[in-house]
Design a protein around this motif. Sequence first.
Motif, mmCIF file in Angstrom:
data_model
loop_
_atom_site.group_PDB
_atom_site.id
_atom_site.type_symbol
_atom_site.label_atom_id
_atom_site.label_comp_id
_atom_site.label_asym_id
_atom_site.label_seq_id
_atom_site.Cartn_x
_atom_site.Cartn_y
_atom_site.Cartn_z
ATOM 1 N N ALA A 1 0.660 -1.244 -0.005
ATOM 2 C CA ALA A 1 -0.149 -0.010 0.097
ATOM 3 C C ALA A 1 0.745 1.382 0.110
ATOM 4 O O ALA A 1 0.582 2.405 -0.758
ATOM 5 C CB ALA A 1 -0.928 0.015 1.241
ATOM 6 N N GLU A 2 1.943 1.236 0.711
ATOM 7 C CA GLU A 2 2.780 2.388 0.850
ATOM 8 C C GLU A 2 3.492 2.663 -0.473
ATOM 9 O O GLU A 2 3.787 3.566 -0.904
ATOM 10 C CB GLU A 2 4.041 2.267 2.074
ATOM 11 C CG GLU A 2 3.262 2.449 3.164
ATOM 12 C CD GLU A 2 4.094 2.337 4.512
ATOM 13 O OE1 GLU A 2 3.630 3.103 5.366
ATOM 14 O OE2 GLU A 2 5.142 1.904 4.388
ATOM 15 N N ILE A 3 3.659 1.460 -1.128
ATOM 16 C CA ILE A 3 4.326 1.541 -2.579
ATOM 17 C C ILE A 3 3.694 2.438 -3.452
ATOM 18 O O ILE A 3 4.221 3.158 -4.526
ATOM 19 C CB ILE A 3 4.887 0.199 -3.263
ATOM 20 C CG1 ILE A 3 6.054 -0.402 -2.448
ATOM 21 C CG2 ILE A 3 5.136 0.491 -4.602
ATOM 22 C CD1 ILE A 3 6.508 -1.788 -2.767
ATOM 23 N N LYS A 4 2.291 2.090 -3.403
ATOM 24 C CA LYS A 4 1.333 2.986 -4.162
ATOM 25 C C LYS A 4 1.360 4.388 -3.811
ATOM 26 O O LYS A 4 1.150 5.306 -4.861
ATOM 27 C CB LYS A 4 0.005 2.145 -3.975
ATOM 28 C CG LYS A 4 -0.463 1.060 -4.636
ATOM 29 C CD LYS A 4 -1.592 0.483 -4.316
ATOM 30 C CE LYS A 4 -1.978 -0.744 -4.933
ATOM 31 N NZ LYS A 4 -3.320 -1.502 -4.598
ATOM 32 N N ILE A 5 1.691 4.544 -2.795
ATOM 33 C CA ILE A 5 1.705 6.057 -2.143
ATOM 34 C C ILE A 5 3.261 6.772 -2.821
ATOM 35 O O ILE A 5 3.071 7.944 -3.265
ATOM 36 C CB ILE A 5 1.725 6.253 -0.918
ATOM 37 C CG1 ILE A 5 0.422 5.884 -0.249
ATOM 38 C CG2 ILE A 5 2.018 7.744 -0.241
ATOM 39 C CD1 ILE A 5 0.257 5.641 1.493
ATOM 40 N N LEU A 6 4.009 6.044 -2.728
ATOM 41 C CA LEU A 6 5.447 6.188 -3.583
ATOM 42 C C LEU A 6 5.202 6.667 -4.970
ATOM 43 O O LEU A 6 5.708 7.784 -5.526
ATOM 44 C CB LEU A 6 6.438 5.282 -3.244
ATOM 45 C CG LEU A 6 6.989 5.004 -1.777
ATOM 46 C CD1 LEU A 6 8.030 3.944 -1.959
ATOM 47 C CD2 LEU A 6 7.342 6.079 -1.132
ATOM 48 N N ASP A 7 4.376 5.820 -5.689
ATOM 49 C CA ASP A 7 4.278 6.002 -6.844
ATOM 50 C C ASP A 7 3.491 7.436 -7.112
ATOM 51 O O ASP A 7 3.836 8.228 -7.965
ATOM 52 C CB ASP A 7 3.251 4.912 -7.401
ATOM 53 C CG ASP A 7 3.985 3.442 -7.815
ATOM 54 O OD1 ASP A 7 5.464 3.526 -7.991
ATOM 55 O OD2 ASP A 7 3.468 2.533 -7.706
ATOM 56 N N GLU A 8 2.403 7.647 -6.399
ATOM 57 C CA GLU A 8 1.585 8.969 -6.506
ATOM 58 C C GLU A 8 2.401 9.890 -6.124
ATOM 59 O O GLU A 8 2.537 11.119 -6.803
ATOM 60 C CB GLU A 8 0.396 8.799 -5.420
ATOM 61 C CG GLU A 8 -0.569 7.994 -5.690
ATOM 62 C CD GLU A 8 -1.475 7.842 -4.565
ATOM 63 O OE1 GLU A 8 -1.271 8.373 -3.694
ATOM 64 O OE2 GLU A 8 -2.232 6.870 -4.892
ATOM 65 N N LEU A 9 3.661 9.945 -5.087
ATOM 66 C CA LEU A 9 4.663 11.091 -4.967
ATOM 67 C C LEU A 9 5.298 11.247 -6.139
ATOM 68 O O LEU A 9 5.915 12.460 -6.391
ATOM 69 C CB LEU A 9 5.165 10.712 -3.637
ATOM 70 C CG LEU A 9 4.555 10.604 -2.106
ATOM 71 C CD1 LEU A 9 5.515 10.076 -1.166
ATOM 72 C CD2 LEU A 9 4.116 12.182 -2.012
ATOM 73 N N MET A 10 5.865 10.110 -6.490
ATOM 74 C CA MET A 10 6.694 10.285 -7.806
ATOM 75 C C MET A 10 6.097 11.259 -8.866
ATOM 76 O O MET A 10 6.608 12.096 -9.615
ATOM 77 C CB MET A 10 7.151 9.012 -8.408
ATOM 78 C CG MET A 10 8.252 9.166 -9.385
ATOM 79 S SD MET A 10 9.318 7.424 -9.693
ATOM 80 C CE MET A 10 7.844 6.398 -10.299
#
Length: 575
Positions: free
Chosen positions: A26-35
């Motif tokens: 779930a946090e990896i998805k947040i990293l994708d959004e941040l990128m």
Amino acid sequence: MFPQLDKELRFGYQLNGSLVLATNEAEIKILDELMERGRKNGVQRLRIVKKEELFQMEPALNPNAIAALHAPDAGNVIPYEFAIALAENAVDNGVELKIRREVTDIARKGEIFEVDVRHWEPRSYVDAREKMGKTADGSEPAAAGSGSLIFKLGVGASSLGVMWKGITMALDANVAEDVRNQSLVATIFVGIVTLILLLKPSSGTKKRGPTVLKEIVDKCSPPVGSGKDGKVEVADMFTGGSGSWNAVKGVTVGRENVKTRYVINCAGSSSDKIARMIGDDSFYIKPRLGDYLLLNRNQGHLTKHTIFPCPDPILGKGVLVQTTLWGNLILGPTARDIHKEEARDMSEATVQEYILSKCKKLCPYFDPKETFHAFCGARAKSSRGDWIIEPSAKDGNFIHVAGIDSPGLAGSPAIALEVVRLLKEAGLETPPNKSFNPNRAPIITPKAGMRGLKMGPVGKNDSNGTDAEEAKMASNVICKCEKVTELEVVRAMRRSLPIDSTQAIRKRTRAGMGHCQGDPDNYNCECRVKAIIARENNVSVDEVGSRPWPATSTLSQRWIDDDEKKELEKRMSVS
């Protein structure tokens, strides 16, 4: 912009990159959004790194980390060193800086703003000056100098008249010879006395020695490291923290009126108060407190990058773990909104538990017993939820720079350019300053071990304060932990910004910043620095401000004991 600014102003900029960690899918998805958000905002070279590469980059991370957003162009500075460099360069280029002034009212009169200002000074400073028969506002050196000049002009003019008459009489053949001889002798005597008076230094002239530094150190009161008398209240963080009016028991010593066509409202957590002075209530500030813990340099090897957790949807980026420019490990900050009672009134133990337990999830191997300093500041979040950089709706010549919370420091150069643009739109003419000097020499000299340096008790290696002993100053270590030399302190004192406290030197040279925190039983660096300030300013040592305690610290004492270190270790284990 920071690399170029650092090249010119030499405040210290470290390009270390940052990593935002993810510990689950779930946090990896947040990293994708941040990128994706970063790329839209023009941030270059962002990428997601997977676990194997991540632990090659940072071996001491939480073993549960599975990926991270890497921003290789992220950097860090020491905020106060950056601010001092900017202020110093501004003054070098003609800006007039007035310290310890509080704006009490702003009135619009025609095309002009009239800004009423209260001038205050610390109680200890005022008491020391009054004891010495000096004015509380520090104006007497200039007054003495100007009065002395008027006196000398009067003496010179009168003496010239007397001497002219004497010479005329001595050369007059119609005057008896013995009278002419007496007149000549008297004229010569008047000339000699006049010359002595004119060459005598004015009483307002600052002297820098020769001085025996040990004699001043012996008069210095020891630094304070226990008790709660100097605790900084939350409201004081809006106006200077440990250097604010209440924290130093300020005394009003004068009032001033400043006339100007333009006002820039950049008053931080008090910017809404300033706005209301012109009837602008379009926003209010909701300060958010940020607490930090600072660890010894022996912990600095644990990280190379600035390490962030996956951001909280409400509190933002959260705590971080970072090795500072000077090699310490810094942990924090908290995000305590003062309008929320439970956050504002957190106990010191709870604050420490929060920081240590959160940072443990990023880098679990640091030793909390190596904590030696703690501090807190207030971020100026606005009711609008965003930065406010605009002309006031009440007056186009009144520019708001308000609600600049994190990452305001990173955005500050761009904010400055935007403010200049707004001022031009408001009608301010800004012709280029052809004599502007963008460069500033650094204060701190990098040391190669102990080569060329000398340590010892007060009086053994000290100079007498004169330029002839500069080489002696360069080798004389004033602060053992940070290897600060007497020359570095003296050079900081002789720059364009006024310095009248050990705190000011501490933030310029790092004297007292080391693991012993100015322990008088170790090297007594605070009193050594205090003596140099007194010598350079030609004042009594009692007029020099000291480092306050506890200020905003969550530690129980400045020099913590083994029991408190064990408590920190327990607080780290709280989940």
